[in-house]
Design a protein around this motif. Structure first.
Motif, mmCIF file in Angstrom:
data_model
loop_
_atom_site.group_PDB
_atom_site.id
_atom_site.type_symbol
_atom_site.label_atom_id
_atom_site.label_comp_id
_atom_site.label_asym_id
_atom_site.label_seq_id
_atom_site.Cartn_x
_atom_site.Cartn_y
_atom_site.Cartn_z
ATOM 1 N N ALA A 162 0.836 -1.209 0.000
ATOM 2 C CA ALA A 162 0.000 0.000 0.000
ATOM 3 C C ALA A 162 0.867 1.253 0.000
ATOM 4 C CB ALA A 162 -0.939 -0.004 1.207
ATOM 5 N N GLY A 163 1.874 1.293 0.861
ATOM 6 C CA GLY A 163 2.747 2.462 0.933
ATOM 7 C C GLY A 163 3.532 2.676 -0.344
ATOM 8 N N GLY A 164 4.055 1.593 -0.910
ATOM 9 C CA GLY A 164 4.806 1.691 -2.155
ATOM 10 C C GLY A 164 3.937 2.150 -3.304
ATOM 11 N N THR A 165 2.690 1.692 -3.321
ATOM 12 C CA THR A 165 1.755 2.102 -4.367
ATOM 13 C C THR A 165 1.454 3.592 -4.273
ATOM 14 O OG1 THR A 165 0.763 -0.101 -4.421
ATOM 15 C CG2 THR A 165 -0.557 1.712 -5.322
ATOM 16 N N VAL A 166 1.189 4.079 -3.069
ATOM 17 C CA VAL A 166 0.904 5.505 -2.878
ATOM 18 C C VAL A 166 2.122 6.340 -3.261
ATOM 19 C CG1 VAL A 166 0.424 7.282 -1.136
ATOM 20 C CG2 VAL A 166 -0.885 5.145 -1.141
ATOM 21 N N ALA A 167 3.310 5.915 -2.826
ATOM 22 C CA ALA A 167 4.534 6.659 -3.159
ATOM 23 C C ALA A 167 4.756 6.683 -4.668
ATOM 24 C CB ALA A 167 5.743 6.045 -2.448
ATOM 25 N N GLY A 168 4.516 5.567 -5.336
ATOM 26 C CA GLY A 168 4.675 5.514 -6.785
ATOM 27 C C GLY A 168 3.701 6.426 -7.509
ATOM 28 N N ILE A 169 2.454 6.457 -7.044
ATOM 29 C CA ILE A 169 1.453 7.330 -7.666
ATOM 30 C C ILE A 169 1.794 8.795 -7.426
ATOM 31 C CG2 ILE A 169 -0.971 8.051 -7.552
ATOM 32 C CD1 ILE A 169 -1.636 5.017 -7.165
ATOM 33 N N ILE A 170 2.236 9.126 -6.226
ATOM 34 C CA ILE A 170 2.646 10.509 -5.933
ATOM 35 C C ILE A 170 3.812 10.904 -6.833
ATOM 36 C CG2 ILE A 170 3.757 11.971 -4.191
ATOM 37 C CD1 ILE A 170 1.965 10.531 -2.102
ATOM 38 N N THR A 171 4.752 9.990 -7.054
ATOM 39 C CA THR A 171 5.878 10.247 -7.957
ATOM 40 C C THR A 171 5.371 10.637 -9.336
ATOM 41 O OG1 THR A 171 7.276 8.679 -6.773
ATOM 42 C CG2 THR A 171 7.934 9.219 -9.026
ATOM 43 N N GLY A 172 4.441 9.852 -9.864
ATOM 44 C CA GLY A 172 3.883 10.129 -11.191
ATOM 45 C C GLY A 172 3.130 11.445 -11.249
#
Length: 146
Positions: free
Chosen positions: A66-76
């Motif tokens: 969940a955390g990695g997914t949120v961080a990845g989306i924020i990156t994009g």
């Protein structure tokens, strides 16, 4: 040569060149596509690149969290906002030779966030060189924006 340095140099050439394609795509002097269309075409290119990489790379790394997914989306989201504002700058007449040094003042933002948020504290002599280099980049951005 260290592998990270080779990848960094390739990134430098890619990011140094893509803005020329963005200018040709978006500027009224060339194809004059709207930022809306330019961004969708860029999105297609990004998708093709990462699909190709995903198919060709044997590396899997860690699975989704969940955390990695949120961080990845924020990156994009952050990257695409920067691109959108760049397209809008080009559409309204920005010269690449002035636009790029200004938005590359992001170096100072990245250095400060790396130091204070990620706690990437280095020894004093190296810290001095990092901060001095960052200040010189910002000074260059200010000089070309006038």
């Amino acid at each position: 040569m260290r592998l990270w340095l080779g990848y960094s140099l390739l990134a430098m050439f890619a990011w140094g060149s893509y803005v020329i394609a963005a200018k040709v795509t978006t500027s009224p002097k060339f194809f004059g596509l709207s930022p809306k269309i330019s961004s969708m075409l860029m999105f297609a290119g990004i998708g093709l690149t990462f699909i190709f990489y995903w198919l060709m790379s044997g590396k899997q790394g860690k699975g989704l969290t969940a955390g990695g997914t949120v961080a990845g989306i924020i990156t994009g989201v952050l990257w695409s906002l920067g691109m959108l504002f760049s397209f809008l700058s080009i559409e309204t007449g920005a010269d690449v030779s002035r636009l790029v040094p200004i938005y590359n003042c992001n170096t100072l933002v990245a250095v400060l966030l790396g130091i204070f948020v990620l706690r990437e504290v280095v020894e004093a002599p190296q810290m001095f060189r990092i901060l001095l280099g960052s200040v010189l980049i910002v000074a260059g951005g200010i000089l070309v924006s006038r």
